[in-house]
Design an enzyme around this catalytic site. Sequence first.
Site, mmCIF file in Angstrom:
data_model
loop_
_atom_site.group_PDB
_atom_site.id
_atom_site.type_symbol
_atom_site.label_atom_id
_atom_site.label_comp_id
_atom_site.label_asym_id
_atom_site.label_seq_id
_atom_site.Cartn_x
_atom_site.Cartn_y
_atom_site.Cartn_z
ATOM 1 N N ARG A 101 -41.112 23.339 73.220
ATOM 2 C CA ARG A 101 -39.996 22.811 73.998
ATOM 3 C C ARG A 101 -38.849 23.815 73.931
ATOM 4 O O ARG A 101 -38.329 24.090 72.854
ATOM 5 C CB ARG A 101 -39.537 21.465 73.430
ATOM 6 C CG ARG A 101 -38.285 20.940 74.123
ATOM 7 C CD ARG A 101 -37.794 19.649 73.495
ATOM 8 N NE ARG A 101 -36.668 19.126 74.228
ATOM 9 C CZ ARG A 101 -35.447 18.942 73.716
ATOM 10 N NH1 ARG A 101 -35.188 19.226 72.454
ATOM 11 N NH2 ARG A 101 -34.486 18.461 74.467
ATOM 12 N N HIS A 146 -29.696 22.009 78.569
ATOM 13 C CA HIS A 146 -29.374 21.756 77.164
ATOM 14 C C HIS A 146 -27.963 22.292 76.910
ATOM 15 O O HIS A 146 -27.760 23.200 76.114
ATOM 16 C CB HIS A 146 -30.426 22.402 76.258
ATOM 17 C CG HIS A 146 -30.493 21.814 74.876
ATOM 18 N ND1 HIS A 146 -31.653 21.326 74.329
ATOM 19 C CD2 HIS A 146 -29.546 21.641 73.921
ATOM 20 C CE1 HIS A 146 -31.429 20.889 73.104
ATOM 21 N NE2 HIS A 146 -30.151 21.076 72.829
ATOM 22 N N GLU A 191 -29.937 14.924 75.655
ATOM 23 C CA GLU A 191 -28.882 14.150 74.992
ATOM 24 C C GLU A 191 -27.583 14.065 75.785
ATOM 25 O O GLU A 191 -26.544 14.588 75.340
ATOM 26 C CB GLU A 191 -28.573 14.746 73.607
ATOM 27 C CG GLU A 191 -29.691 14.634 72.620
ATOM 28 C CD GLU A 191 -29.243 14.890 71.177
ATOM 29 O OE1 GLU A 191 -28.049 15.101 70.939
ATOM 30 O OE2 GLU A 191 -30.102 14.854 70.277
ATOM 31 N N ASN A 332 -34.949 12.001 70.758
ATOM 32 C CA ASN A 332 -34.448 12.771 69.618
ATOM 33 C C ASN A 332 -33.927 11.814 68.562
ATOM 34 O O ASN A 332 -33.096 10.958 68.866
ATOM 35 C CB ASN A 332 -33.273 13.671 70.025
ATOM 36 C CG ASN A 332 -33.687 14.808 70.944
ATOM 37 O OD1 ASN A 332 -34.872 14.990 71.229
ATOM 38 N ND2 ASN A 332 -32.716 15.571 71.407
ATOM 39 N N TYR A 334 -33.017 11.681 64.122
ATOM 40 C CA TYR A 334 -32.998 12.403 62.852
ATOM 41 C C TYR A 334 -32.733 11.520 61.638
ATOM 42 O O TYR A 334 -33.153 11.832 60.543
ATOM 43 C CB TYR A 334 -31.885 13.467 62.866
ATOM 44 C CG TYR A 334 -32.136 14.647 63.768
ATOM 45 C CD1 TYR A 334 -31.880 14.579 65.133
ATOM 46 C CD2 TYR A 334 -32.609 15.844 63.243
ATOM 47 C CE1 TYR A 334 -32.097 15.662 65.960
ATOM 48 C CE2 TYR A 334 -32.823 16.948 64.069
ATOM 49 C CZ TYR A 334 -32.565 16.852 65.425
ATOM 50 O OH TYR A 334 -32.781 17.934 66.233
ATOM 51 N N GLU A 399 -37.148 15.948 69.424
ATOM 52 C CA GLU A 399 -36.438 16.556 68.280
ATOM 53 C C GLU A 399 -36.491 15.641 67.076
ATOM 54 O O GLU A 399 -36.299 14.425 67.194
ATOM 55 C CB GLU A 399 -34.961 16.805 68.593
ATOM 56 C CG GLU A 399 -34.688 17.990 69.449
ATOM 57 C CD GLU A 399 -33.194 18.241 69.645
ATOM 58 O OE1 GLU A 399 -32.402 17.995 68.703
ATOM 59 O OE2 GLU A 399 -32.828 18.675 70.741
HETATM 60 C C1 NOJ Z 1 -29.430 17.679 68.891
HETATM 61 C C2 NOJ Z 1 -29.419 18.808 69.864
HETATM 62 O O1 NOJ Z 1 -30.213 18.572 70.977
HETATM 63 C C3 NOJ Z 1 -29.706 20.157 69.259
HETATM 64 O O2 NOJ Z 1 -29.198 21.117 70.117
HETATM 65 C C4 NOJ Z 1 -29.106 20.229 67.865
HETATM 66 O O3 NOJ Z 1 -29.178 21.509 67.323
HETATM 67 C C5 NOJ Z 1 -29.842 19.244 66.995
HETATM 68 N N1 NOJ Z 1 -29.740 17.906 67.547
HETATM 69 C C6 NOJ Z 1 -29.383 19.215 65.536
HETATM 70 O O4 NOJ Z 1 -28.069 18.786 65.451
#
Ligand code: NOJ
Length: 495
Positions: A101, A146, A191, A332, A334, A399
């Site tokens: 990606r 992006h 995002e 995405n 985390y 992500e």
């Molecule tokens: C979200 C973003 O899409 C990416 O550009 C960023 O580096 C990561 N998360 C980590 O924060």
Amino acid sequence: MVAPVTLCLELLGIACLLATATSREVNQFPEGFLLGAATASYQIEGGWNEDGKGESIWDHMLHEHPEYGNNGDNGDVACDSYHKYAEDVQALKDLGAKVYRFSISWPRILPNGDLDVINQPGIDYYNNLINLLLENDIQPLVTMFHWDLPQALQYIGGWPNPILADYFLEYARVLFDNFGDRVKLWTTFNEPISFTRGYAGSGGQAPSQNASGIGDYLASHTVIRAHAMVYRLYNEQYRSTQNGRVGITLSTNWYEPLDDREETLAAQERMFQFEFGLYANPILVDGDYPAVVRERVDNNSRAEGRPRSRLPSFTEEEKRMINGSADFLGFNSYTTMTVFSREHGISPSMDRDSGAFRMPNYTYPTSSAIWLTVVPWGFRRVLDWASTRYPNYPIIVTENGYADYGDLDDQERISYYGQYLAEMLKAINEDGVNVIGYTAWSLLDNLEWNSGFSVKFGIYHVDFNSTERTRTPKASASFLAGIYRNMSVPEEYFQ
Ligand code: NOJ
């Protein structure tokens, strides 16, 4: 450990694979599952003004205001992937990636954002990258946007200006015309909740415009329309010949309520709707904003004495166009944060409108990013949540990853990936969530936006002190390579 679902993956001619549940252990990925890694143009490419590339809003902001970044860091050279993309492909190959990606820099293709100049060297660059990926059996998954908007389009207001949707449509057409014969997986935006903040205050996201609670909604409105217009364009003019899939990447954490009081649960719901539903509801549910968002922004706008809501409305025709405009959901995620009800934030602002407050829970292991704590079980919950709320859309985790300070022996990252992938597999194999791909963030240490090069997400180390920008695999790269090769996560992560 038996998987209770039957999955049919029908994607980009990769074939339709039936993995019967009974034949798969919980630690195994379904056959045909796409495993890989992710990056983004401004964070890795460098070559910021080379071969005809135009200036982006991130170039502009970090040149004009280095103090908005970290230590003067910017994307002028970054990982120098503009020259070193072949090394990136080799790294992916060594990883055993089936998918990469990456994003295309709009101003590298259209320096002024418009069709007046089409920059052939920019097109050549991505053609070379795509061809090399395919030669190595790696599928490109391309993000069209992006965050690196051509600065020329910021001079006319950027995303809050509705005409940006028309510019984006023409840009997308150039991408389909030039790359669509080989690119079969597209996401329009990465995002939107993050980059539209660039219109909600200064010093953070580019373009750093002070229009909190107004500019961010206007920008989101244009972005949703632009996304849908591109999806419809693909349906009408490209799908029959190119036969690819078009989605959008949205992001959310898992939001764990502080307690089980009704008002806390309502705040949890609002948090999800303001962060994720704002985009997912129009695109994946019914063509319009979530009712709770509509109601709260309308009410606050009225109380502020405004003659109109700060949240614009879609026409009926737009709703029809937007509704169902995705083949898959890019996702995405985390971390997990704690959420509760609280009026906070300046007026006007999205925070204030949401009336929900979130904070990381630092009783969990931390990382080098202040917002990221390691809460593996939250990943399963948020995947379950997304697939329940937005059924019928296959999910690609575009992500997920861990930030540290750059150690080559990155045991914390290994532990993060082992645990998060195990939770994802439980979601797939035990809860029946239709996840069809996963791209780890990130292939390389790169420019973490305002945090510069200090926050490292890479499974490959990049030496930013050397003009060679030497790439070195970290321990996590070989850990993930083992998982990708075996299509399974070691059982110890399931205990
Ligand atoms: C979200 C973003 O899409 C990416 O550009 C960023 O580096 C990561 N998360 C980590 O924060």
